[in-house]
Design an enzyme around this catalytic site. Structure first.
Site, PDB file in Angstrom:
ATOM      1  N   PRO A   1       0.835  -1.211   0.000  1.00 45.90           N
ATOM      2  CA  PRO A   1       0.000   0.000   0.000  1.00 45.90           C
ATOM      3  C   PRO A   1       0.868   1.260   0.000  1.00 45.90           C
ATOM      4  O   PRO A   1       1.934   1.297   0.632  1.00 45.90           O
ATOM      5  CB  PRO A   1      -0.808  -0.095   1.298  1.00 45.90           C
ATOM      6  N   VAL A   2       0.402   2.276  -0.725  1.00 42.76           N
ATOM      7  CA  VAL A   2       1.178   3.518  -0.877  1.00 42.76           C
ATOM      8  C   VAL A   2       0.974   4.420   0.340  1.00 42.76           C
ATOM      9  O   VAL A   2      -0.103   4.410   0.948  1.00 42.76           O
ATOM     10  CB  VAL A   2       0.715   4.244  -2.172  1.00 42.76           C
TER      11      VAL A   2
ATOM     12  N   GLY B   1       3.655   3.674   5.275  1.00 48.45           N
ATOM     13  CA  GLY B   1       4.741   3.284   6.180  1.00 48.45           C
ATOM     14  C   GLY B   1       5.304   1.915   5.890  1.00 48.45           C
ATOM     15  O   GLY B   1       6.106   1.393   6.656  1.00 48.45           O
ATOM     16  N   LEU B   2       4.909   1.311   4.767  1.00 47.69           N
ATOM     17  CA  LEU B   2       5.441  -0.021   4.442  1.00 47.69           C
ATOM     18  C   LEU B   2       6.548   0.040   3.383  1.00 47.69           C
ATOM     19  O   LEU B   2       6.936  -0.977   2.830  1.00 47.69           O
ATOM     20  CB  LEU B   2       4.317  -0.952   3.985  1.00 47.69           C
ATOM     21  N   GLY B   3       7.035   1.225   3.131  1.00 49.25           N
ATOM     22  CA  GLY B   3       8.210   1.355   2.262  1.00 49.25           C
ATOM     23  C   GLY B   3       7.914   1.167   0.781  1.00 49.25           C
ATOM     24  O   GLY B   3       8.790   0.759   0.016  1.00 49.25           O
ATOM     25  N   SER B   4       6.685   1.483   0.373  1.00 47.81           N
ATOM     26  CA  SER B   4       6.310   1.227  -1.021  1.00 47.81           C
ATOM     27  C   SER B   4       7.221   1.955  -2.021  1.00 47.81           C
ATOM     28  O   SER B   4       7.689   1.358  -2.997  1.00 47.81           O
ATOM     29  CB  SER B   4       4.833   1.600  -1.199  1.00 47.81           C
TER      30      SER B   4
ATOM     31  N   ALA C   1      10.661   0.327  -2.161  1.00 48.30           N
ATOM     32  CA  ALA C   1      10.644  -1.015  -2.763  1.00 48.30           C
ATOM     33  C   ALA C   1      10.492  -0.919  -4.277  1.00 48.30           C
ATOM     34  O   ALA C   1      11.153  -1.652  -5.021  1.00 48.30           O
ATOM     35  CB  ALA C   1       9.517  -1.843  -2.160  1.00 48.30           C
TER      36      ALA C   1
ATOM     37  N   ASP D   1      14.574   3.338   4.808  1.00 47.69           N
ATOM     38  CA  ASP D   1      13.692   2.546   3.938  1.00 47.69           C
ATOM     39  C   ASP D   1      14.485   1.836   2.841  1.00 47.69           C
ATOM     40  O   ASP D   1      14.357   0.623   2.658  1.00 47.69           O
ATOM     41  CB  ASP D   1      12.629   3.440   3.285  1.00 47.69           C
TER      42      ASP D   1
END
Ligand code: PMV
Length: 314
Positions: free
Chosen positions: A101-102, A105-108, A111, A152
């Protein structure tokens, strides 16, 4: 030139967000349940030098020369060609997809950059070492984040748990006893650039107060590393709660994040906190043995749009 594909995982910060921008350590881990993929395919009959870019997740179907240079995909490709000293890319199509997900906080962003950099370098016949991939992705992160710490791109490139200090070489550490965290997604997009910018303004207005917050977060992160390395992950629970309280004081939590944190604690989590930029995005909770499902359910009941259970081990 054959096709070349690459991927990179998501990431989550366990401790130290925001303070890491000011030189304090942070701990982050890869999240393999979500990932970005990139592939570069030659276009035998394509016009020389034309790079077509397809990113269906963001409804993008264009040519590289139609993107501004500060577009993250253009910057990632430009970073590769500059670093390899290549002036013209053979006709090809770059296809990018991601399940991360953009702005959560998941580093999209990191990545996607890492997958694109690896795929393009590989397609050009010069696969890159992780250090170089991470360095180029860091430059792209500046477009996303303004003043990123570099955490990240580092975690996402090396795909292992890291103890990160801005400007220092990557440090990994032993996870002596595995532990489980549940990630809860508020579903609220919150660009990190904005929260990082806000913290900067508040720090400038009140440097002493904010430097004390950052130092306190730094010592929590050091204690967390010691807890993980000495095989006592249950000690992470109270440290997460303390870190969350400091993030609240910095002004980057939100009623939704606080509600999810409370729901996790009420359902038996050993500790919980927001993760990443804050004000939305994701938060994390530390499970006690066997209560992962309860926590996950509590998140959903409190409004989380998705949960990910992640076992953290060497
Ligand atoms: O990408 P996010 O939302 O996980 O946030 C990155 C963490 C910050 O410390 C807030 C910013 C940074 O560059 O380290």
């Amino acid at each position: 030139m054959p096709s070349y594909s690459a991927h990179a995982p998501g990431k989550i910060i366990l401790f130290g967000e925001h303070a890491v921008v000011y030189g304090q350590p942070a701990i982050a881990i890869p999240v393999h349940q979500v990932r970005a993929n990139a592939s570069v395919t030659p276009e035998i009959n394509g016009d020389p030098g034309v790079v077509r870019i397809q990113a269906p997740n963001i409804d993008l179907d264009t040519r590289l020369d139609e993107l501004n240079l500060d577009h993250p995909l253009a910057a990632a490709i430009e970073g590769v060609t500059a670093s390899l000293g290549i002036s013209r890319i053979p006709a090809c199509t770059l296809r990018v997809t991601s399940t991360i997900p953009v702005a959560s906080g998941l580093g999209s962003g990191a990545a996607v950059s890492v997958a694109v950099i690896r795929a393009m370098a590989g397609f050009l016949g010069q696969p890159m070492a992780n250090e170089q991939v991470s360095k180029i992705a860091f430059e792209v992160e500046k477009i996303h984040h303004g003043t990123p710490s570099g955490i990240d791109n580092t975690v996402v490139t090396f795909a292992k748990p890291v103890y990160f200090v801005k400007g220092h070489p990557i440090e990994t550490f032993n996870i002596t006893n595995p532990f489980t965290i549940i990630i809860g997604d508020t579903g609220i997009a919150s660009p990190t650039k904005e929260t990082v910018g806000d913290v900067r303004l508040r720090w400038q207005a009140n440097p002493k107060k904010f430097e004390a917050f950052f130092a306190a977060v730094g010592s929590i992160t050091k204690s967390a590393r010691a807890a993980i390395e000495s095989g006592h992950p249950v000690r992470l629970g109270p440290l997460m709660n303390e870190n969350h309280a400091l993030l609240q004081e910095m002004g980057v939590s939100s009623p939704t994040l606080d509600r999810l944190v409370q729901a996790a604690l009420d359902s038996g989590a050993l500790g919980a906190k927001l993760s990443g930029g804050g004000r939305g995005g994701n938060m994390i909770a530390l499970a006690a043995t066997g209560n992962e499902k309860l926590i996950s359910l509590a998140f959903k009941n409190a409004g989380a749009i998705r949960t990910i259970t992640s076992n953290i081990e060497d």
